[in-house]
Design an enzyme around this catalytic site. Structure first.
Site, PDB file in Angstrom:
ATOM      1  N   THR A  34       0.802  -1.223   0.000  1.00 40.26           N
ATOM      2  CA  THR A  34       0.000   0.000   0.000  1.00 40.26           C
ATOM      3  C   THR A  34       0.831   1.269   0.000  1.00 40.26           C
ATOM      4  O   THR A  34       0.277   2.352  -0.075  1.00 40.26           O
ATOM      5  CB  THR A  34      -0.903   0.045   1.243  1.00 40.26           C
ATOM      6  OG1 THR A  34      -0.079   0.071   2.409  1.00 40.26           O
ATOM      7  CG2 THR A  34      -1.815  -1.156   1.309  1.00 40.26           C
TER       8      THR A  34
ATOM      9  N   THR B 294       4.567  -5.153   3.965  1.00 40.32           N
ATOM     10  CA  THR B 294       5.416  -5.214   5.161  1.00 40.32           C
ATOM     11  C   THR B 294       5.583  -6.613   5.744  1.00 40.32           C
ATOM     12  O   THR B 294       6.563  -6.868   6.445  1.00 40.32           O
ATOM     13  CB  THR B 294       4.866  -4.286   6.256  1.00 40.32           C
ATOM     14  OG1 THR B 294       3.531  -4.674   6.597  1.00 40.32           O
ATOM     15  CG2 THR B 294       4.879  -2.838   5.801  1.00 40.32           C
ATOM     16  N   ASP B 295       4.665  -7.539   5.482  1.00 45.63           N
ATOM     17  CA  ASP B 295       4.709  -8.827   6.180  1.00 45.63           C
ATOM     18  C   ASP B 295       6.006  -9.590   5.953  1.00 45.63           C
ATOM     19  O   ASP B 295       6.530 -10.231   6.869  1.00 45.63           O
ATOM     20  CB  ASP B 295       3.523  -9.703   5.764  1.00 45.63           C
ATOM     21  CG  ASP B 295       2.236  -9.309   6.463  1.00 45.63           C
ATOM     22  OD1 ASP B 295       2.257  -8.323   7.229  1.00 45.63           O
ATOM     23  OD2 ASP B 295       1.206  -9.974   6.244  1.00 45.63           O
TER      24      ASP B 295
ATOM     25  N   LYS C 225      10.283  -7.185  11.379  1.00 41.98           N
ATOM     26  CA  LYS C 225       8.965  -6.676  11.756  1.00 41.98           C
ATOM     27  C   LYS C 225       8.612  -7.264  13.120  1.00 41.98           C
ATOM     28  O   LYS C 225       8.466  -8.470  13.270  1.00 41.98           O
ATOM     29  CB  LYS C 225       7.918  -7.066  10.711  1.00 41.98           C
ATOM     30  CG  LYS C 225       6.549  -6.440  10.972  1.00 41.98           C
ATOM     31  CD  LYS C 225       5.562  -6.744   9.845  1.00 41.98           C
ATOM     32  CE  LYS C 225       4.237  -6.039  10.116  1.00 41.98           C
ATOM     33  NZ  LYS C 225       3.249  -6.263   9.034  1.00 41.98           N
TER      34      LYS C 225
END
Length: 418
Positions: free
Chosen positions: A84, A160-161, A237
């Protein structure tokens, strides 16, 4: 009922109101509610539809911008793999669309025009949980092409994952004198709390710096004050939803970037580029994909290891407990792997800290069985590194290199303030 209409949908026990959005499934109605969240509803369960306000059908055609190159600015290529961070919003429907022409990027984030000459290119358009090693190779190839065509910095927009996996893979695959910055967003660009614009501004600024290597750029805290630049093999993360989800592990971030005043403050030494070799790129994209990452837990069965060995896997990364341990009941599986020339290496599931398999008898016995300690490597980094080593070297040489620093994945000592 058309896209853009504001509707009220009545189900058996509840009612939803919102703007009709595009749906990928013809059996589902998707609406954006006033809260900003999207909801998908099964058409069969909708009892009544009331159109409260008709909307204009969305038009996505836009006049071209006059984007003349500024000779005083560096040329930065922004490559999209999905996510995104560089999407744009259709404000009539609330739908979010990929924004990856240079025109789209400038419209979404006009501040970029003051930082660099921007080129946008789509490599992939996937959710990052669907990332594959083959896609890492595609990304590396695209990086090489852009640099050889004059890009002085690369920004990779990524979900981001799994962004830290990709950052690690590119660290081993790509040798270049230009900065390669991976950037993501935790909040979609249609939400007031979106971090997308500030992250991409800071990422492009980082890509203009006279540094080299692979990095991850994300928010440095929950507010909108600074972003942090992290080394690609020392970042993870660590939160599912916070905007500052990415943290440097066992190390401080490389730099702090203020996206408002475009200021970069370095927090530790950084690899400087050799400008005379700016167009030179060396790729090594050979990977052994038959590598597994296994988390150790109480009661773990040796049959798990035997399964991977019997199915042709060449390497196993263990996320051990504490300093790098497994239950003794797991030793049988490790022996089986060793007998079949499957390389087994140990990381720690504590994330912070390092493996030390010399402290307790369990660790010493595991080493005697051939398990390689991975020092302070993150499990995901060790996983990618073992794929890289087994794709390029034999069994014995891979064992020797696994515990040696190649691209900054291992620290000789850990900063206790991290």
């Amino acid at each position: 009922m058309d896209i853009g209409d504001f509707v009220k949908l009545e189900l058996e026990n509840t009612t939803y109101s919102g703007t009709v959005m595009p749906s990928l499934n013809e059996d589902t109605v998707v609406i954006k509610m006033k809260s900003g969240y999207n909801v998908g509803l099964d058409k069969k369960k909708i009892k009544n539809i009331e159109i409260l306000e008709s909307g204009d059908k969305p038009k996505y055609g836009l006049p071209p911008l006059n984007l003349e190159k500024n000779p005083k600015l560096k040329n930065i290529s922004i490559l999209s793999t999905g996510g995104t961070v560089a999407s744009r919003v259709d404000y009539k429907t609330g739908a979010v669309h990929p924004a990856f022409t240079a025109d789209d990027l400038i419209r979404a984030v006009p501040e970029l025009m003051d930082i660099a000459n921007i080129k946008g290119k789509v490599i992939l358009n996937i959710l990052s949980e669907n990332m594959l090693p083959a896609y890492w190779k595609m990304t590396a190839d695209a990086i090489k092409e852009e640099i050889e065509n004059g890009a002085e910095g690369i920004v990779i927009a990524h979900g981001t994952d799994t962004m830290h996996y990709t950052a690690s893979a590119l660290s081993f695959m790509v040798t270049s004198e230009v900065p390669i910055i991976l950037v993501g967003a935790q909040r979609s660009s249609d939400r007031p709390s979106s971090d997308a614009a500030l992250n991409i501004i800071a990422a492009v600024k980082a890509a203009t710096e006279p540094i080299k290597g692979v990095y991850v750029l994300m928010h440095g805290e929950t507010g909108d004050t600074v972003c942090h630049l992290h080394e690609g093999t020392k970042v993870r993360k660590l939160h599912s939803s916070r905007r500052d989800a990415f943290k440097s592990v066992n190390e401080t971030p490389i730099a702090e970037i203020n996206p408002f005043i475009k200021k970069v403050t370095y927090l530790r030494d950084v690899k400087s580029q050799d400008k005379s070799k700016i167009k030179e790129v060396v790729l090594n994209t050979d990977l052994e994909e038959k590598v597994a990452l296994i988390k150790v837990y109480p009661g773990i069965d040796s049959e798990i290891l035997k399964f991977y060995v019997d199915n042709g896997y060449k390497g196993i990364i263990l996320e051990g407990t504490g300093l790098g341990h497994t239950p003794e009941t797991f030793f049988e599986g490790i022996d089986y792997a060793n007998e079949n020339n499957v390389l087994v290496a140990m990381t720690t599931q504590t994330i912070n800290g390092r493996v030390n398999m010399n402290v307790y008898s369990n660790g010493r016995e595991l080493q005697a069985k051939g398990v390689i300690p991975c020092e302070d490597m993150l499990p995901e980094v060790a996983f990618v590194k073992l794929m890289h080593l087994l794709g390029n070297y034999g069994f014995e040489e891979s064992k020797e290199l696994m515990s040696k620093n190649i691209v900054g994945e291992i620290n000789e000592s850990i900063n206790l303030e991290c």
